[in-house]
Write a protein that holds these residues in place. Structure first.
Motif, PDB file in Angstrom:
ATOM      1  N   SER A 102       0.863  -1.536  -0.193  1.00 44.92           N
ATOM      2  CA  SER A 102       0.260  -0.041  -0.152  1.00 44.92           C
ATOM      3  C   SER A 102       0.887   1.030  -0.456  1.00 44.92           C
ATOM      4  CB  SER A 102      -1.196   0.041   1.196  1.00 44.92           C
ATOM      5  OG  SER A 102      -2.140  -1.350   1.268  1.00 44.92           O
TER       6      SER A 102
ATOM      7  N   LYS B 177       3.841   1.902   5.627  1.00 43.37           N
ATOM      8  CA  LYS B 177       4.147   0.346   6.840  1.00 43.37           C
ATOM      9  C   LYS B 177       3.860   1.485   7.888  1.00 43.37           C
ATOM     10  CE  LYS B 177       8.331  -0.786   4.208  1.00 43.37           C
ATOM     11  NZ  LYS B 177       9.861  -1.092   4.667  1.00 43.37           N
TER      12      LYS B 177
ATOM     13  N   LEU C 154       0.538   2.623   7.454  1.00 37.71           N
ATOM     14  CA  LEU C 154      -0.439   1.182   6.866  1.00 37.71           C
ATOM     15  C   LEU C 154      -1.613   1.120   8.168  1.00 37.71           C
ATOM     16  CD1 LEU C 154      -0.748  -0.634   4.992  1.00 37.71           C
ATOM     17  CD2 LEU C 154       0.557  -2.901   6.654  1.00 37.71           C
TER      18      LEU C 154
END
Length: 436
Positions: free
Chosen positions: A26, A38, A42
């Protein structure tokens, strides 16, 4: 130019490199760069999706043309919204945006789920088994019963089911007491408790799950089952020990908003107190609320009030001679039944309500509309002048209660529009004729 419209099923992923076997990540925009999301970034992406309830998510299986403009305008008129007058001049897209039932850019506009549940005539096309199944048991054996299905927009199926229960299941008992002038009056099931319990099931059911709302009417109780169970922190202990739930969350806030506008539910945690209060006022046993440890279902049980003098005769539903019609909704629900026996008592109740709330030309109109007929011919044959005011006065009410139907329902101003009697209208005619 590549256009990637945002959706409600985030986070999306993309391959980090070209070719087979590339890992997918992503990405987020960080300043002027696109970086892999991250850790905390995320987690934030995942939380964004979790915050969008199902009823407020885009449905890409439908288009804005799946909305029924008539349903939208009828809703706005009923809640007395100032948007109703403006809606006559607005496009469907503009009106939908004003009601927040669509999302996306003008070039890529999609309905949200709550809009389809309220303003599409067959929401079950998009949401599996989004209807109410009602089973009326005539005794405790489980072998003698009748089934009824209530489909359509959420508020319409809710009202139809409640009207059916009010007309055929709920009845008043009157006991004369020798030592006092006033009779004791009570209901087998208090209507307000039934209304609140069924409205809560509509409100809190998950429309991602393909299970209908199930209503089982027994001689001694009504059971209302919906899926899944309550949202934490509500659990079995809270249901059994608290009559008012303070710490609560809502699965379908948008659905709740529309139901509140229509006065079909109050929200604010008033459901349980209302059910307890009305059951107590009626002299009925306390309601029972059940779920399991995994909150897979929610079951509401409303026990019937039974006095010793009434136990032998109390059944699920009542005979036609005992029916009490108070409103037009009661009559409409009665003639949705597959068969109806006539009696002078019922006939008098029905005719008084029809003449008072509809008009006195129902029978000649339905007789004339045995075959498809234009509004001009229909009005002429019953001796009325062909004017829009007569059309609105005499034909429109019969469309609303479902005794007349349009040949082109999707286009009410169709130049070749015609009218015809429905099955419910035929039942009413047969009922009237059997009385003579």
């Amino acid at each position: 130019m590549l256009w990637c419209p945002a959706g409600d099923h985030r986070p999306y992923t993309a391959p980090s490199t070209q070719g087979k076997g590339a890992q997918r990540y992503s990405y987020i925009r960080y300043g002027s760069r696109s970086i892999i999301a991250k850790g905390e970034n995320l987690q934030r992406l995942i939380e964004l999706t979790a915050r969008i309830p199902f009823d407020d998510r885009i449905n890409r299986q439908a288009t804005i043309n799946d909305f029924d403009l008539g349903l939208i305008q009828a809703f706005l008129q009923e809640i007395k919204s100032s948007l109703y007058e403006e809606s006559q001049k607005m496009s469907l897209a503009e009106l939908s945006r004003s009601m927040y039932i669509v999302k996306g850019a003008d070039e890529d506009l999609y309905p949200v789920n709550v809009g389809l549940l309220f303003f599409n005539r067959t929401p079950e096309k998009f949401f599996s088994r989004a209807w109410i199944e009602l089973v009326v048991h005539r005794d405790d054996s489980g072998r003698s019963f009748s089934e009824h299905y209530f489909k359509g927009p959420l508020h319409i199926q809710l009202r139809d089911c409640l009207a059916f229960l009010k007309a055929t299941v709920i009845h008043e008992n009157v006991i004369k007491v020798s030592y006092q002038a006033e009779a004791i009056r009570f209901y087998n099931f208090p209507y307000e408790a039934v209304e609140e319990a069924l409205s809560n099931a509509i409100y809190h059911k998950s429309y991602e799950i393909g299970n209908p709302i199930e209503v089982q009417v027994w001689p001694d109780k009504i059971e209302i089952l919906s899926f899944p169970g309550p949202i934490p922190p509500v659990d079995v202990q809270i249901l059994n020990h608290q009559r008012r739930i303070v710490a609560r969350d809502y699965r379908n806030r948008r659905i709740g908003d529309f139901l509140k506008e229509l006065d079909l539910t109050e929200g604010r945690g008033t459901g349980f107190p209302t059910i307890y209060r009305t059951m107590h006022k009626n002299g009925s046993p306390d309601p029972i609320f059940e779920t399991d440890g995994q909150s897979t279902h929610f079951l509401t049980i409303l026990p019937a009030r039974q006095d010793k003098s009434d136990q032998a005769s109390n059944q699920a539903g009542v005979g036609v001679n005992d029916l009490l019609f108070k409103e037009l909704d009661d009559v409409v629900a009665f003639f949705k039944l597959p068969s109806n026996q006539a009696s002078n008592q019922v006939s008098n109740q029905v005719q008084e309500i029809i003449n008072r709330t509809v008009h006195d030309k129902v029978v000649p109109i339905l007789e004339t509309a045995k075959q498809w007929v234009s509004s001009r011919d229909l009005l002429t044959q019953i001796g009325l002048s062909v004017q829009s005011k007569n059309k609105n006065r005499y034909l429109t009410p019969l469309l609303k209660i479902g005794w007349l139907q349009l040949e082109y329902p999707e286009n009410q101003t169709h130049p070749n529009q015609r009218y015809k009697i429905t099955e419910a209208g035929n039942r009413y005619l047969e009922f009237v004729k059997s009385i003579g």
